[in-house]
Design an enzyme around this catalytic site. Structure first.
Site, mmCIF file in Angstrom:
data_model
loop_
_atom_site.group_PDB
_atom_site.id
_atom_site.type_symbol
_atom_site.label_atom_id
_atom_site.label_comp_id
_atom_site.label_asym_id
_atom_site.label_seq_id
_atom_site.Cartn_x
_atom_site.Cartn_y
_atom_site.Cartn_z
ATOM 1 N N THR A 153 0.818 -1.207 0.000
ATOM 2 C CA THR A 153 0.000 0.000 0.000
ATOM 3 C C THR A 153 0.858 1.266 0.000
ATOM 4 O OG1 THR A 153 -1.549 1.253 1.379
ATOM 5 C CG2 THR A 153 -0.112 -0.278 2.526
ATOM 6 N N ASP A 154 0.245 2.367 -0.434
ATOM 7 C CA ASP A 154 0.953 3.663 -0.364
ATOM 8 C C ASP A 154 1.071 4.151 1.086
ATOM 9 O OD1 ASP A 154 -1.743 4.299 0.053
ATOM 10 O OD2 ASP A 154 -1.849 5.813 -1.534
ATOM 11 N N GLU A 155 0.285 3.543 2.005
ATOM 12 C CA GLU A 155 0.277 4.045 3.392
ATOM 13 C C GLU A 155 1.615 3.843 4.097
ATOM 14 O OE1 GLU A 155 -3.204 3.379 5.687
ATOM 15 O OE2 GLU A 155 -4.506 3.425 3.948
ATOM 16 N N TYR A 178 -1.831 -0.685 11.052
ATOM 17 C CA TYR A 178 -1.994 -1.322 9.738
ATOM 18 C C TYR A 178 -0.777 -1.050 8.859
ATOM 19 C CZ TYR A 178 -3.334 -1.682 4.816
ATOM 20 O OH TYR A 178 -3.338 -1.956 3.466
ATOM 21 N N LYS A 182 2.228 -3.503 7.345
ATOM 22 C CA LYS A 182 2.475 -3.647 5.910
ATOM 23 C C LYS A 182 3.926 -3.264 5.587
ATOM 24 C CE LYS A 182 -0.052 -4.615 3.027
ATOM 25 N NZ LYS A 182 -0.463 -5.948 2.484
#
Ligand code: NAD
Ligand code: TDX
Length: 372
Positions: A153-155, A178, A182
């Protein structure tokens, strides 16, 4: 181009995985092999989303007549369960992994981080380690015609201010349980590549939307709340920005990486489509109201500004020039078109929605597979 034969799709019963399997098997993206969907069927996984695939391509690997033609197999289990994962690799002679399985909702990670660390960190570690052993040559090296593609993810890059973009070189700065999990899994994937020579690729994508998304995420939650006349909860001032990409565009990018991506490389995927949450909601209200015969002014009246998400990242924006330049991928579905398709899907799949919202589906999972 890689020839991928027996693809293990983890989390194939979740939102992006279900769309991936549909796209791969139904839209003949030059794929002639088999898909093995390994999924624990948590609250977010839904076997019913693949009932049509099961019917058309499904089979039982122990059934001799089924084996020759079947191209889709479902294995219920947990990616943290090493013995189970090893048995699946051996049973289907897995040569490719595309790893979608994860706990994926930021709000849940704030309320209960443990499941996120288990699945996203330990689960990814387990898969990597099983792949490393299964793909080992007799001389101890790892076969290089296999592939482990990790979905991220970009997060992991943190939060942007008003300007700038995340590139593949942006240092990691995760800020929720989260995204921290990741980020950790991304590092493990790259560590297995550099240390053991595991042939791995990685992609970091922005916010996806489309059919089959669990109605806890912004777009499906808002569509269903509008249809049910419930309040539309907007966190904080509603000015947080996300970069939205239609799920099929994401999956075509994943497939391009699986076929042509360079091992040891990571690729950013994004929609080049930034929206403030409140402006997105305004657009969505217009589309839903028109299609469902609602009064948009009345629907706007149900917007409720609520307490902000703790540590709410302000802005995400992806620079996806690398995958465009190197693999020739580009977004094909405009936001208008993608939102319209998504709204149409939620309007016409009431059975899927009701079984989830009523809790009936989880009861079915427990009856068929036992409690998790
Ligand atoms: P989802 O929550 O809809 O689906 C996750 C799936 O994984 C479910 O089917 C669930 O049953 C399964 N699963 C969870 N824990 C498991 C375990 N321990 N063992 C086996 N299966 C398990 O998620 P999604 O939105 O489809 O996201 C898929 C992947 O894409 C995730 O890795 C997520 O981090 C990443 N991603 C998502 C988005 C997005 O906008 N949704 C954007 C970028 C990246
Ligand atoms: O009720 C809501 N109200 C609201 O204002 C919800 C559910 C969300 N929001 C806001 C929070 C975010 O700014 O909308 C934005 C999008 O929220 P989510 O749909 O929860 O997505 P996000 O937190 O951005 O994360 C998603 O994209 C990246 C996925 O859930 C992740 O799995 C993915 O990695």
């Amino acid at each position: 181009m890689r020839t991928l034969k027996n693809i293990l799709v983890t989390g194939g019963a979740g939102f992006i995985g279900v769309n991936f399997i549909h796209t791969l098997l139904e839209k003949s993206l030059e794929f002639t092999g088999r898909i093995i969907n390994l999924d624990a069927l948590t609250y977010a996984g839904n076997a019913a989303s693949l009932a049509d695939i099961e019917k058309q391509f499904g089979g039982n690997p122990t059934d001799k007549t089924g084996l020759s033609k079947a191209r889709y197999f479902f294995e219920h289990g947990d990616i943290c369960d090493r013995a189970f994962v090893e048995s699946v690799f051996a049973k289907y002679d897995i040569d490719t992994v595309v790893h979608f399985a994860a706990e994926s909702h930021v709000d849940r990670s704030i309320l209960g981080p443990e499941a996120f660390i288990k699945t996203n960190v330990m689960g990814t570690f387990t898969l990597l380690d099983v792949a490393r052993n299964y793909w080992k040559n007799t001389d101890g090296t790892i076969r290089q015609d296999a592939l482990f593609h990790h979905i991220s993810t970009d997060e992991v890059y943190g939060s942007l201010g008003d300007t700038g973009y995340f590139t593949e070189g942006t240092p990691y700065d995760p800020r929720s349980p989260y995204s921290a999990g990741k980020a950790s899994s991304d590092h493990l994937v790259m560590a297995y590549h550099h240390t053991y020579g595991l042939p791995a690729t990685l992609s970091n994508c922005s916010n996806n939307y489309g059919p089959y998304q669990f109605p806890e995420k912004l777009i499906p939650l808002m569509i269903l709340n509008m249809l049910e006349g419930k309040p539309l909860p907007v966190y904080g001032d509603g000015k947080n920005i996300r970069d939205w990409v239609y799920v099929e565009d994401h999956n075509r990018a994943v497939w391009a990486i699986m076929q042509h991506g360079v091992t040891g490389e990571k690729y950013n995927i994004g929609g080049e489509n930034e929206w403030e949450n409140i402006k997105l909601l305004d657009t969505l209200i217009n589309i839903v109201s028109k299609k469902a015969g609602l009064d948009p002014a009345k629907v706007r009246g149900t917007i409720a500004y609520v307490k902000d998400r703790p540590g709410h990242d302000r802005r995400y924006a992806i620079d996806c020039s690398k995958i465009k330049r190197e693999l020739g991928w580009k977004r094909e579905v405009s936001f208008e078109e993608g939102l319209t398709r998504t709204v149409d899907w939620y309007l016409s799949n009431t059975e899927w929605i009701n079984s989830i919202r009523s809790g009936e589906y989880q009861k079915w999972v427990e009856r068929n597979y036992g409690k998790r």
